[in-house]
Design a protein around this motif. Structure first.
Motif, PDB file in Angstrom:
ATOM      1  N   HIS A 178       0.822  -1.205   0.000  1.00  0.00           N
ATOM      2  CA  HIS A 178       0.000   0.000   0.000  1.00  0.00           C
ATOM      3  C   HIS A 178       0.858   1.258   0.000  1.00  0.00           C
TER       4      HIS A 178
ATOM      5  N   LEU B 169      -6.758   2.154   3.879  1.00  0.00           N
ATOM      6  CA  LEU B 169      -6.142   1.149   3.014  1.00  0.00           C
ATOM      7  C   LEU B 169      -5.798  -0.120   3.770  1.00  0.00           C
TER       8      LEU B 169
ATOM      9  N   GLY C 126      -4.245  -3.877  -3.265  1.00  0.00           N
ATOM     10  CA  GLY C 126      -4.268  -2.471  -2.874  1.00  0.00           C
ATOM     11  C   GLY C 126      -4.551  -1.555  -4.038  1.00  0.00           C
ATOM     12  N   ILE C 127      -3.791  -0.452  -4.150  1.00  0.00           N
ATOM     13  CA  ILE C 127      -4.035   0.561  -5.182  1.00  0.00           C
ATOM     14  C   ILE C 127      -3.604   0.024  -6.539  1.00  0.00           C
TER      15      ILE C 127
ATOM     16  N   SER D 271      -8.801   0.976  -5.419  1.00  0.00           N
ATOM     17  CA  SER D 271      -8.431  -0.388  -5.056  1.00  0.00           C
ATOM     18  C   SER D 271      -8.736  -1.365  -6.182  1.00  0.00           C
TER      19      SER D 271
END
Length: 344
Positions: free
Chosen positions: A158, A184, A192-193, A213
């Motif tokens: 993250h 997050l 994650g992103i 996400s």
């Protein structure tokens, strides 16, 4: 990349053994990654998007063409984020194992891709000069550019990394990391992103980054989104449909956000979706859905589509560039596809 997708590919490989910026960058990219390692590359043309059909119109999108990228070094595989440079003549991508990849895109005046050359790669470095891989921060999934530099997201831990622009040599060290919201922590480390987009210059999101996400626990949950800025982070959500996961995002010239989604499971097999979200609705607390511009399955020339870039050519046309992540697997392809958006 989803854990299921990775597991499926490993399983399929074992069975076989037994029986891809939102806008053109405002600076020249002629010397991009000047000291990086060069790689031999060939391309295999993709003349039709819908397999066995000659149509080029898909709703508001016109298929301009594409090709499969055949590179001599596997380190240039795994493309997960991309920006389009110099009116689409150059691209800079990031791989999911911590490499920069740059190349020249040979194209027609219309923007149809005809080949790839000057392919080169370099390792993403931390602030101390060591590779991201050395500290397990290399699961890099998205790339975007604004006036303050390049930003790269990593989904395993993250993180959003900040690099200077332009990358003249490929040896540039990380400038730092963004402070990310505690929300997050609700996401698994490998989801994650996945999408990162720089807010349009001159707009309400100028200087901010949009981070989204990869997936959710189920279709009943929304994708988690953040507006990241120097004044902190604000949260919004995007409705999830039909077991699709997010893989990238980029802003269109009118300020709307284009979202790329991928589906891969035993029930649906492989799929691609492009969704347009109103930029005027993108604010703290918003629950977005949007318009579907394109949806494709295994009957179309797609693979594990993960990277998206948007640029405008000299004629003012809005051009979309899509790249696939081949997971450095012989069972998958690295594809570059180009579309023109016909209505703003």
């Amino acid at each position: 990349m989803s854990a299921f997708f990775s597991k499926f590919i490993r399983t399929a490989a074992a069975g076989l053994a037994a029986a891809v910026l939102s806008f053109s960058a405002p600076v020249s990219a002629e010397s991009l990654l000047d000291e990086a390692k060069q790689v031999r590359v060939k391309t295999r043309p993709i003349e039709t998007f819908h397999i066995g059909h000659s149509n080029t119109e898909f709703g508001k999108l016109t298929f301009l063409g594409g090709f499969e990228i055949l590179a001599s070094d596997r380190k240039t595989g795994g493309l997960s984020g991309v920006i389009s440079l110099d009116d689409g003549n150059r691209l800079l991508a990031v791989t999911d194992n911590g490499h920069w990849v740059a190349a020249t895109v040979e194209q027609t005046d219309e923007g149809a891709p005809t080949g790839l050359s000057d392919l080169r790669y370099a390792v993403l470095l931390g602030a101390d000069g060591k590779s991201l891989r050395a500290r397990w921060g290399h699961d890099t999934e998205a790339l975007t550019l604004n006036a303050t530099g390049l930003y790269v997201s990593a989904e395993r831990n993250h993180a959003v990394y900040h690099y200077e622009w332009p990358l003249l040599t490929g040896d540039e060290r990380m400038l730092g990391q963004l402070s990310l919201p505690k929300a997050l922590d609700r996401l698994p480390r490998n989801t994650g992103i996945e999408a990162l987009a720089a807010g349009p210059a001159g707009g309400l999101l100028d200087g901010k980054l949009i981070a989204i996400s990869e997936t959710t626990p189920s279709d009943e949950h929304d994708f988690l989104g953040f507006i990241l800025g120097s004044d902190g982070a604000e949260e919004f959500s995007i409705k999830r449909h039909d077991r699709f996961d997010v893989t990238d995002a980029a802003f269109l010239p009118d300020g709307d956000l284009l979202l790329m989604e991928r589906r891969f499971n035993m029930k649906d097999l492989i799929g691609l979706r492009l969704r347009r979200l109103p930029g005027s609705d993108l604010k703290a607390g918003a629950a977005l859905d949007g318009e579907i511009l394109l949806e494709a399955d295994f009957n179309y020339q797609i693979d594990n589509m993960e990277a998206l870039a948007v640029h405008q050519n000299a004629a003012g046309d809005t051009i979309l560039t899509l790249l696939s992540d081949n997971n450095r697997s012989l069972l998958q392809r690295t594809l570059l596809l180009r579309f023109r958006l016909n209505e703003q």
